[in-house]
Enzyme design. Structure first.
Site, PDB file in Angstrom:
ATOM      1  N   SER A 144      36.342  41.597  43.739  1.00 19.07           N
ATOM      2  CA  SER A 144      35.411  40.952  42.823  1.00 19.07           C
ATOM      3  C   SER A 144      34.126  41.762  42.683  1.00 19.07           C
ATOM      4  CB  SER A 144      35.062  39.556  43.338  1.00 19.07           C
ATOM      5  OG  SER A 144      33.982  38.985  42.612  1.00 19.07           O
ATOM      6  N   TYR A 168      32.538  41.432  35.974  1.00 19.40           N
ATOM      7  CA  TYR A 168      31.657  40.582  35.194  1.00 19.40           C
ATOM      8  C   TYR A 168      30.742  41.482  34.360  1.00 19.40           C
ATOM      9  CZ  TYR A 168      32.775  36.575  38.243  1.00 19.40           C
ATOM     10  OH  TYR A 168      33.413  35.572  38.923  1.00 19.40           O
ATOM     11  N   THR A 194      36.461  39.566  32.943  1.00 21.85           N
ATOM     12  CA  THR A 194      36.374  38.124  33.153  1.00 21.85           C
ATOM     13  C   THR A 194      35.513  37.459  32.092  1.00 21.85           C
ATOM     14  OG1 THR A 194      36.705  38.447  35.515  1.00 21.85           O
ATOM     15  CG2 THR A 194      35.769  36.340  34.828  1.00 21.85           C
ATOM     16  N   LYS A 284      40.735  37.934  32.130  1.00 21.86           N
ATOM     17  CA  LYS A 284      40.866  36.817  33.082  1.00 21.86           C
ATOM     18  C   LYS A 284      39.985  35.649  32.634  1.00 21.86           C
ATOM     19  CE  LYS A 284      40.338  35.688  37.991  1.00 21.86           C
ATOM     20  NZ  LYS A 284      39.466  34.516  37.827  1.00 21.86           N
ATOM     21  N   HIS A 308      39.158  29.460  36.657  1.00 25.90           N
ATOM     22  CA  HIS A 308      38.276  29.970  37.710  1.00 25.90           C
ATOM     23  C   HIS A 308      38.384  29.113  38.978  1.00 25.90           C
ATOM     24  CE1 HIS A 308      35.011  33.092  37.915  1.00 25.90           C
ATOM     25  NE2 HIS A 308      34.814  32.480  39.069  1.00 25.90           N
TER      26      HIS A 308
END
Length: 418
Positions: A144, A168, A194, A284, A308
């Site tokens: 992540s 992100y 994402t 995602k 999520h």
């Protein structure tokens, strides 16, 4: 008149030592307490219970909790519970092949480790334990943007395995661009763009626990730490707990997300990231059929149907319910994958039967991590593997590609109106 003797009456005798000897074999005691705990865990829920005992409340709730009323997570798990299987008969399942192809490569099991933020909070080995366990099992590991281990250190922990990066988009676009380049340079073969986090969800457990990053000591946290000294010893004697890819620290997770993430991201941002990354691009957080069709038209390599983990919009669509229609519409054009709510290998088998190419585990892996570090992650993967193999054998299916919608019915508790 006398009654006949009971010829079937059991004859009793005093047991002889030689008859007792075969019954007196005691199982060897394992002196390793951690290994005993992990071996006694037969399900992911068992690992969750161990994790809850061994982890401070704020850290456990950060993992275990979801947004607001936690309805999205509960519904996702209920959807898997409401599965009815339809087994075949008289087929040879003496050997079962659980391997599959996903995003241009192979995986020995039809699931990978999902991206999870602030993972060293749960247990100090963090992402390195997840990446190492994934590599040993032959499955992908996803790091992540909010990870606590760097891109390069994850590569070092899983040098030969498949590493993926979840991105992100930041208000400072250069941060996102640089992370993309670093993942590419480190040989990560897939990037998850994402799209479900324009702002932070209301994670009420964190607020009620006064949870912040880095964790702050208070009267409550100190009292909660008393029966869990091992966690605090690890926390205080290992490198500082911080984001490996971000410089922003201090405050709640929600405050950090709202400060760093950009709610104005668009399809143009997706295009820029596609140009920067040489591997596969997967979006995602897809939650509608219309968006999946749009992404298929744009030529992305795959989508992750995800809410999520229920941590963003509460009452969001259940990915497993959404799966069949998305597969019908775009399954020929891109790989459709799924996360949220998976707690059993049977959940994974049901998802594959309904058309998913692959699945992801988040909390399931973190429960193992909290229960026992790297060996706990290995145990979580082992539990799911055994459940997948057993479910496939009981369905009398010998390989993943044989799983079809005919093997599953989604029982319905709710019906949409209009």
């Amino acid at each position: 008149m006398t009654e006949p003797k009971n010829r079937n009456r059991i004859q009793r005798q005093v047991p002889k030592p030689r008859d007792l000897a075969p019954l007196m074999k005691f199982k060897a005691i394992d002196l390793n307490a951690s290994r005993r705990r992990l071996n006694a865990a037969l399900t992911i829920e068992d690992l969750r219970k161990v994790a809850k005992r061994r982890t401070p409340k704020a850290a456990f709730d950060y993992t275990d909790g979801a947004a607001e009323g936690e309805l999205s997570l509960a519904r996702a798990r209920r959807a898997f519970e409401d599965v009815e299987f339809h087994p075949s008969i008289l087929r040879d399942v003496s050997a079962v092949d659980t391997s599959t192809e996903i995003f241009g490569g192979s995986s020995t099991l039809p699931f990978g480790i999902a991206p999870t933020g602030f993972t060293r909070l749960m247990q100090t080995e963090g992402e390195a334990a997840g990446a190492g366990a994934a590599g040993a099992a032959g499955i992908p590991f996803t790091l992540s943007t909010l990870g606590t281990t760097s891109i390069e250190d994850v590569k070092a922990a899983n040098p030969q395995g498949r590493n993926w990066f979840q991105l992100y988009v930041m208000k400072d676009r250069e941060v996102s661009y640089e992370l993309t380049r670093r993942a590419d340079d480190a040989g990560f073969d897939t990037l998850f763009f994402t799209v479900d986090t324009p702002v932070a969800g209301a994670r009420l457990r964190d607020t009620r626990n006064g949870f912040s990053i880095p964790p702050q000591l208070s009267v409550n946290t100190i009292l909660n730490a008393v029966p869990r000294p091992w966690w605090w010893i690890d926390f205080l004697t290992t490198p500082p707990l911080e984001f490996a890819s971000l410089t922003s620290t201090g405050g709640t997770v929600g405050e950090l997300i709202d400060k760093a993430f950009d709610p104005s991201i668009s399809f143009e941002d997706l295009k820029i990231i596609r140009d920067l990354f040489s591997g596969r691009i997967v979006v995602k957080g897809v939650q509608t059929v219309e968006d999946a069709k749009k992404l298929a038209e744009l030529g992305v390599d795959g989508v992750v149907l995800s809410n999520h983990g229920g941590r963003q919009l509460d009452r969001a669509p259940v990915p497993f319910h959404l799966l069949p229609e998305v597969v019908r519409e775009v399954g020929q054009d891109l790989d459709v994958t799924l996360d949220t709510g998976i707690m059993n290998g049977a959940d994974i088998v049901a998802s594959l039967a309904m058309g998913a190419k692959f699945t992801f585990i988040g909390r399931a892996y973190l429960y193992g991590l909290m229960a026992g570090g790297r060996p706990g992650v290995d145990r979580a993967i082992e539990i799911l593997r055994d459940q997948i193999v057993r479910t496939m054998k009981l369905l009398e299916v010998s390989e993943v590609a044989e799983l079809e919608p005919k093997h599953v019915t989604q029982l319905e508790r709710f019906h949409r109106r209009g």
